[in-house]
Design a protein around this motif. Sequence first.
Motif, PDB file in Angstrom:
ATOM      1  N   GLU A  39       0.849  -1.197   0.000  1.00  0.00           N
ATOM      2  CA  GLU A  39       0.000   0.000   0.000  1.00  0.00           C
ATOM      3  C   GLU A  39       0.884   1.247   0.000  1.00  0.00           C
ATOM      4  O   GLU A  39       2.028   1.220   0.454  1.00  0.00           O
ATOM      5  N   GLU A  40       0.350   2.356  -0.473  1.00  0.00           N
ATOM      6  CA  GLU A  40       1.076   3.622  -0.470  1.00  0.00           C
ATOM      7  C   GLU A  40       1.169   4.089   0.989  1.00  0.00           C
ATOM      8  O   GLU A  40       0.209   4.544   1.586  1.00  0.00           O
ATOM      9  N   ILE A  41       2.368   3.947   1.561  1.00  0.00           N
ATOM     10  CA  ILE A  41       2.505   4.105   3.009  1.00  0.00           C
ATOM     11  C   ILE A  41       2.407   5.558   3.463  1.00  0.00           C
ATOM     12  O   ILE A  41       2.007   5.839   4.588  1.00  0.00           O
ATOM     13  N   ASP A  42       2.758   6.516   2.592  1.00  0.00           N
ATOM     14  CA  ASP A  42       2.628   7.925   2.972  1.00  0.00           C
ATOM     15  C   ASP A  42       1.181   8.256   3.314  1.00  0.00           C
ATOM     16  O   ASP A  42       0.893   8.877   4.344  1.00  0.00           O
ATOM     17  N   GLY A  43       0.267   7.846   2.441  1.00  0.00           N
ATOM     18  CA  GLY A  43      -1.143   8.105   2.689  1.00  0.00           C
ATOM     19  C   GLY A  43      -1.651   7.365   3.917  1.00  0.00           C
ATOM     20  O   GLY A  43      -2.504   7.877   4.655  1.00  0.00           O
ATOM     21  N   PHE A  44      -1.115   6.185   4.158  1.00  0.00           N
ATOM     22  CA  PHE A  44      -1.516   5.421   5.332  1.00  0.00           C
ATOM     23  C   PHE A  44      -1.143   6.167   6.610  1.00  0.00           C
ATOM     24  O   PHE A  44      -1.946   6.304   7.542  1.00  0.00           O
ATOM     25  N   PHE A  45       0.075   6.689   6.673  1.00  0.00           N
ATOM     26  CA  PHE A  45       0.509   7.415   7.865  1.00  0.00           C
ATOM     27  C   PHE A  45      -0.324   8.675   8.093  1.00  0.00           C
ATOM     28  O   PHE A  45      -0.597   9.052   9.231  1.00  0.00           O
ATOM     29  N   ARG A  46      -0.725   9.341   7.018  1.00  0.00           N
ATOM     30  CA  ARG A  46      -1.419  10.623   7.160  1.00  0.00           C
ATOM     31  C   ARG A  46      -2.832  10.487   7.730  1.00  0.00           C
ATOM     32  O   ARG A  46      -3.429  11.475   8.145  1.00  0.00           O
ATOM     33  N   GLN A  47      -3.357   9.293   7.773  1.00  0.00           N
ATOM     34  CA  GLN A  47      -4.700   9.129   8.320  1.00  0.00           C
ATOM     35  C   GLN A  47      -4.701   9.112   9.847  1.00  0.00           C
ATOM     36  O   GLN A  47      -5.752   9.184  10.476  1.00  0.00           O
ATOM     37  N   ILE A  48      -3.523   9.050  10.471  1.00  0.00           N
ATOM     38  CA  ILE A  48      -3.451   9.052  11.933  1.00  0.00           C
ATOM     39  C   ILE A  48      -3.706  10.470  12.435  1.00  0.00           C
ATOM     40  O   ILE A  48      -2.987  11.401  12.072  1.00  0.00           O
ATOM     41  N   PRO A  49      -4.725  10.683  13.274  1.00  0.00           N
ATOM     42  CA  PRO A  49      -5.090  12.041  13.700  1.00  0.00           C
ATOM     43  C   PRO A  49      -3.969  12.750  14.455  1.00  0.00           C
ATOM     44  O   PRO A  49      -3.170  12.110  15.156  1.00  0.00           O
ATOM     45  N   ARG A  50      -3.937  14.052  14.343  1.00  0.00           N
ATOM     46  CA  ARG A  50      -2.919  14.846  15.014  1.00  0.00           C
ATOM     47  C   ARG A  50      -3.068  14.793  16.534  1.00  0.00           C
ATOM     48  O   ARG A  50      -2.105  14.981  17.264  1.00  0.00           O
TER      49      ARG A  50
END
Length: 445
Positions: A39-50
């Motif tokens: 999977e495109e890991i950049d997009g995966f990481f960005r879904q984690i809320p701030r």
Amino acid sequence: MRHKIAFITTEYVKPHLERVLPQLGMDAAFSIYAYHPFEEIDGFFRQIPREVDGVITSGNRFGSAFRHMFPRDRRVVVPMGINDAEVHRLFWRLKQEQPDLDFQRIYADFLDELHLSIPSFLTEDHGIPLSVSMDAGREQTPEEFLRGEYRQFQKLLEVWETGQFERIITRYSGLLPMLRQRGVQIFYPFPSIDSIRSACAQAQREIEMRQLQDYQAAEIHVNLWMPNPAYTVESLYEQRLLQLQQSLMDYFGSKAEDMLFRRSHFGVDILTDRKTVAQCTREYTVCELSAFLNARLDFRIFVGYGIGQGIYQARLNAITATRESEVSGGSYLVNEQDVLIGPLGGGEAAPPSPSVFSYMSSHAGISQATINRVLEVLGAMPNGRLTSQELAERLEITRRSANYFLKAMTQTGILQVVDMHRAAGRGRPEQVYGRAAAESTDRIH
């Protein structure tokens, strides 16, 4: 306040975590984010809320890619590894299911990297924790993470197709569903309840330490440009000071209620904390505060940040940083180790040359740029001599800052007092500075 902890894992491990986390009895809010192989890991990481306080990753590979992608992210990242006991349990379970199972016909990728056979691992003490090979490897970018994942998939498939092994054990849990679809008998040693609890406890401790650090004492000094306050029209100074105060209140908004603003002889001093300084400077890289003020004000300002073990050190460090701002331009920060950082957002500072000036910069909290500018002014003087008043006028800084730089450079051996200048009438004599003799600077090395 309950900590918010996110788990980064794979779809294969997610059900295991969903069963175990409620059994921990820990006062934390857990969420699980499952990654699919390739999977495109950049997009995966960005879904984690701030608002997540800490991240727990299945192994070090996820954590390495996360830190590489967000180098200035201050959230806690803790890897959750696999230990020897969990692998032993998996071998025991496989042996129970098939009593005649030959351990020589089981391939474990993490043991292969240590050049250990399974019988050797089970019967001998090699003094190497299994976590060393489980999480072995250098820091990885997200792209390297994906390439490594694909290479491992191909390698395990090739190992199985040799026909030498009846079982494969891997640390790459995300690959299991895909390999099982190819007919591979592959297994993963799930982390135990104790391992998961230990990772959660470590994350909570680090979150608490980070929060304590966030509230470490800090000061922000914003000074007006006043080369000679004695000749500044009082009404003009007051008008500019009010504009500065209003602009600062607009910048901080509701956060200003938790800060202490004080008017000083040179501008406004703000007592705050480390977290606020980090936010104003994008983790000590770009000064957003000075950019905001310069866009609104029609006069020059100087910004200095100080962080300290206490309020007193924070204030002294802010004064030092603001003096540097006056001379070199841009904003500066001095941290609790008395290290000067900057210019913030004003381009990279020139690397110091291997000379006495490098010593000066590291031992007196003055940058290479400031030393160079003082020496440029000194070199332009007809007789190679300089007073603090002359330096203040030529660099358009306060007399106080000029004195500070000259005395600091004298203490380190770059300059020396060569004369005393007596003004007409009463008053203390003024020191006159010149370049130190060569033998003085040689003694510093």
